[in-house]
Write a protein that holds these residues in place. Sequence first.
Motif, mmCIF file in Angstrom:
data_model
loop_
_atom_site.group_PDB
_atom_site.id
_atom_site.type_symbol
_atom_site.label_atom_id
_atom_site.label_comp_id
_atom_site.label_asym_id
_atom_site.label_seq_id
_atom_site.Cartn_x
_atom_site.Cartn_y
_atom_site.Cartn_z
ATOM 1 N N UNK A 143 0.813 -1.207 0.000
ATOM 2 C CA UNK A 143 0.000 0.000 0.000
ATOM 3 C C UNK A 143 0.855 1.270 0.000
ATOM 4 N N UNK A 144 2.031 1.156 0.587
ATOM 5 C CA UNK A 144 2.936 2.305 0.590
ATOM 6 C C UNK A 144 2.937 3.092 1.876
ATOM 7 N N UNK A 145 2.084 2.736 2.793
ATOM 8 C CA UNK A 145 2.093 3.411 4.098
ATOM 9 C C UNK A 145 1.406 2.521 5.134
ATOM 10 N N UNK A 160 -0.062 0.060 -10.073
ATOM 11 C CA UNK A 160 -0.411 0.431 -8.708
ATOM 12 C C UNK A 160 -0.064 -0.662 -7.723
ATOM 13 N N UNK A 161 0.375 -1.814 -8.223
ATOM 14 C CA UNK A 161 0.707 -2.879 -7.286
ATOM 15 C C UNK A 161 2.058 -2.692 -6.639
ATOM 16 N N UNK A 162 2.880 -1.854 -7.211
ATOM 17 C CA UNK A 162 4.184 -1.651 -6.616
ATOM 18 C C UNK A 162 3.997 -1.057 -5.235
ATOM 19 N N UNK A 163 4.898 -1.371 -4.348
ATOM 20 C CA UNK A 163 4.786 -0.796 -3.016
ATOM 21 C C UNK A 163 5.317 0.608 -3.038
ATOM 22 N N UNK A 164 5.212 1.248 -1.967
ATOM 23 C CA UNK A 164 5.771 2.579 -1.873
ATOM 24 C C UNK A 164 5.820 2.942 -0.430
ATOM 25 N N UNK A 165 6.065 4.139 -0.144
ATOM 26 C CA UNK A 165 6.143 4.515 1.257
ATOM 27 C C UNK A 165 5.965 5.998 1.400
#
Length: 502
Positions: free
Chosen positions: A235-237, A440-445
């Motif tokens: 989700x990235x967070x 959009x499946x890539x993660x993030x932060x």
Amino acid sequence: MAVAAYGQLNVEGLASWGSRSVDCFEKLEKIGEGTYGQVYMAREITTGEIVALKKIRMDNEKEGFPITAIREIKILKKLHHENVIKLKEIVTSQGPEVDEQGKLDGNKYNSNIYMVFEYMDHDLTGLSDRPGLRFTIPQIKCYMKQLLTGLHYCHVNQVLHRDIKGSNLLIDNEGTLKLADFGLARSFSNDHNGNLTNRVITLWYRPPELLLGATKYGPAVDMWSVGCIFAELLHGKPILPGKNEPEQLNKIFELCGSPDELNWPGVSKIPWYNKFKPTRQMKKRVRQVFQHFDRHALDLLEKMLSLDPSQRISAKDALDAEYFWTDPLPCDPKSLPKYEASHEFQTKKKRQQQRQNEEMAKRQKLQHPQQHARLPPIQQTGQSHPPSHWAGPANSYPPPVSSGPTHHQYGKPRGPPGGAPSRYPPSGNPSGGYYPDRGSQGGGYTSGSYPPQGRGQPYPGGASGYAVGPSNYSQGGQYGSSGTGRGSNLGGNRSQQYGWPQ
Ligand SMILES: Nc1ncnc2c1ncn2[C@@H]1O[C@H](COP(=O)(O)OP(=O)(O)OP(=O)(O)O)[C@@H](O)[C@H]1O
């Protein structure tokens, strides 16, 4: 806090441990500061080996050696696995020590004890907090697989970690992930009937049964935290950033639905259920909230975020989930890009410095608006920027490097954290194992504030109803039932591949 009498650190099998002095090491840089001690990168003087030294905090100890440190040492002594941090040795210092500011450290024993660990270049929080970084799906699968493998090993050895979170997952530049910080860990046995404390696990990663006051629990508590980390990577967070225990429970119920006797038999007997049960019925919304995750990721996540701990997936079964066996497959850890060292402590410090610089710049601008309009921009010394020509879309990746720093390159103390921008050149060619972001499946932060720790801190507001009461709640042997299906058909091969004990 419970303590052992000083001088009576009788840790079985550690006979020669503690015989060497910390003077055998040269401290290079502070890389972590936690509830129970400071962590330094250091070099062993004779061999040049780079290690991490964790100083056991004695200043709060009135009566002796902290029991948490004894537990951590005892547990780590018996765990030997590629995905569990290796405790190499214990060393001591004689005589008073001074801190970074040159002040005496106030330890009345005039002596300190350090745990010597293998050095790891990153922790997951520090790594994912790098500006612009997004993990790829094969990378997320690779880290998750290692996390589950290490945790499965702990669980079959009857150890609960009880503080799984990003800053306790260490990663080296070989791509290997190791579980660290066993300060809250403890041994359990399936027939153990005693009560355990429910004031463990950092709030955002704490499962509903602990928040509801359960004192009998098992490995499923760690699996909830793993679910939170998994979703966070995709989700990235952080997905459940509650400010206090009631809010945390509320966030859980909003995502996973309200608990009742149908979806969680026995829930109404947990001590604080009546106090904290939601006043309105809430539906499970995991699939809706994370609709951008792929189907296999969602299947696995739902099983990790099961409200009922007895239905929560075990580490072993999670490793057998379709998610890890369908394309894109987890990448080989060794093929992962190498990054400049990053630990949560340092990234926090960088952010803090960046904020200070921004505030200073704002203040100066207010005081001298015209003059500043003509000045060059203030240099953000605390920030580690990607090279300007790499300031691409958020889903572009930090530049992989062909050769990152090795331990032996740390010949002398480095400058202040974040003093220099990344030294690594960008590369348009994602080398071995690096996959460009998959939509959009890539993660993030995203940077955020940090959750309250799970270490015995009092619940907010004495009147909030979080009083420890007797528990007649039993988790009911979730662990060890390996379930049916793929695990039993394919477990043999897969078990061999993971190298776990049969
Ligand atoms: N072996 C290691 N190699 C490199 N860095 C490490 C190592 N061990 C710990 N660190 C760094 O120090 C930080 C704090 O370490 P650790 O979690 O063991 O201490 P703690 O006092 O128990 O912390 P906390 O209260 O945050 O849980 C870690 O998040 C990590 O960034």
